[in-house]
Scaffold this active site. Sequence first.
Site, mmCIF file in Angstrom:
data_model
loop_
_atom_site.group_PDB
_atom_site.id
_atom_site.type_symbol
_atom_site.label_atom_id
_atom_site.label_comp_id
_atom_site.label_asym_id
_atom_site.label_seq_id
_atom_site.Cartn_x
_atom_site.Cartn_y
_atom_site.Cartn_z
ATOM 1 N N HIS A 178 19.036 60.096 -9.949
ATOM 2 C CA HIS A 178 18.067 59.495 -10.849
ATOM 3 C C HIS A 178 16.855 60.413 -10.982
ATOM 4 O O HIS A 178 15.748 60.108 -10.535
ATOM 5 C CB HIS A 178 17.667 58.109 -10.340
ATOM 6 C CG HIS A 178 18.766 57.105 -10.456
ATOM 7 N ND1 HIS A 178 19.865 57.119 -9.627
ATOM 8 C CD2 HIS A 178 18.940 56.061 -11.312
ATOM 9 C CE1 HIS A 178 20.669 56.110 -9.968
ATOM 10 N NE2 HIS A 178 20.128 55.457 -10.978
ATOM 11 N N SER A 197 24.968 56.442 -12.355
ATOM 12 C CA SER A 197 24.408 55.245 -11.739
ATOM 13 C C SER A 197 25.489 54.174 -11.652
ATOM 14 O O SER A 197 26.504 54.386 -10.992
ATOM 15 C CB SER A 197 23.170 54.774 -12.519
ATOM 16 O OG SER A 197 22.458 53.801 -11.787
ATOM 17 N N GLU A 211 24.319 59.874 -4.349
ATOM 18 C CA GLU A 211 22.908 59.797 -4.735
ATOM 19 C C GLU A 211 22.513 58.336 -4.763
ATOM 20 O O GLU A 211 23.368 57.456 -4.764
ATOM 21 C CB GLU A 211 22.680 60.458 -6.107
ATOM 22 C CG GLU A 211 23.451 59.835 -7.269
ATOM 23 C CD GLU A 211 22.800 58.602 -7.882
ATOM 24 O OE1 GLU A 211 21.564 58.450 -7.738
ATOM 25 O OE2 GLU A 211 23.509 57.785 -8.489
#
Length: 357
Positions: free
Chosen positions: A326, A152, A256
């Site tokens: 995620h 992330s 992502e």
Amino acid sequence: MNKRQFLQSGALALSVIPLGLLPLSSCAATGSKTQAAGLSRDIILPQQLNPGDTVALVSPSKATDERLDIQIASEVMQALGFKVKLGQHLDGRRGHLAGTDAERADDINAMFADPQVKAIICLRGGSGAARLLPLLDYPLIKRNPKVLLGYSDITALHNAINAQTGLVTFHGPNGTGSWNSFNAEQFQRVFFQREQMLYQNELNAKDELVPRQNRIETITGGKVQGQLIGGNLTVLTALAGSPYLPDFTGKILFLEDVEEAPYRVDRMLSTLKLMGALDKIAGFIFGECTACRPGGGFGWLTMDQIFDDHIKPLNIPAYRGAMIGHISKQFIVPHGATVEMDADAGTFRMLQGVFQS
């Protein structure tokens, strides 16, 4: 659930037996054309990691709301077989951040300098890691190559360290993330057994005639070899124009994101196109865009159309749907390592070991 809550809790855990990662020996070379590009000669491998080693927990991004999170992350590392050292400012806070920029950067620099610490595990993501990039001691990091694990917002660290040092780092679960059987077994296979992994989605049809979850979609078929770089799309594009992005030439780009409306995904891919990055890459892998739902208004591009517009014209091997992002069960991706991807099969595999021998 808003984006902040999702980043804290992750997706709901899945219940199937982990079958999604296979050793290299199980991979058969099949399929269509094979390209070769982006084989870097400047890759630096981290030291090996073994049970009983000391690992450090640091928090480069958002502050931790509950002390229990630090305790749980410590217990996870201990359950994996490690001794744990906590960053000096791990529970710090300045606004939404886990301490000042200097404090958070100092913790990372200190752990790379500490000879007892063999790996650095990021406690959580959120926001703020990019603020640290000018404060990191890259010559120190290059002299002391160690495992760095997180995802992330940690995308900022992966790319900056790759661009400045060439060190292979690992895009995977944070300390406070989900450590289900899939992720724990994968960790052991990657770091302890040091397998040259084949990354292949696990499929389970459950009560359906055909599987619906973890499906891959080929955008353009073919195989390609290259250095794997990328991470979270939002964080990556926020580094545009800085010296903290690697050269995209001949690389395999993986991306992502979470809770980004399709029009924002389109805008960020447009940014990568305008900066010349997409025209340089040799392959493309998109993981999960979790909860990326369209908003209101007069209509929107679909994700299919966005990939058709930005990726398909590149005419390079490309697929979407990899178990990256995620989600509860996620691949531990060797950022900066050389891999071969097969867009028809929806897989990628290590072509070499990713640790010092």
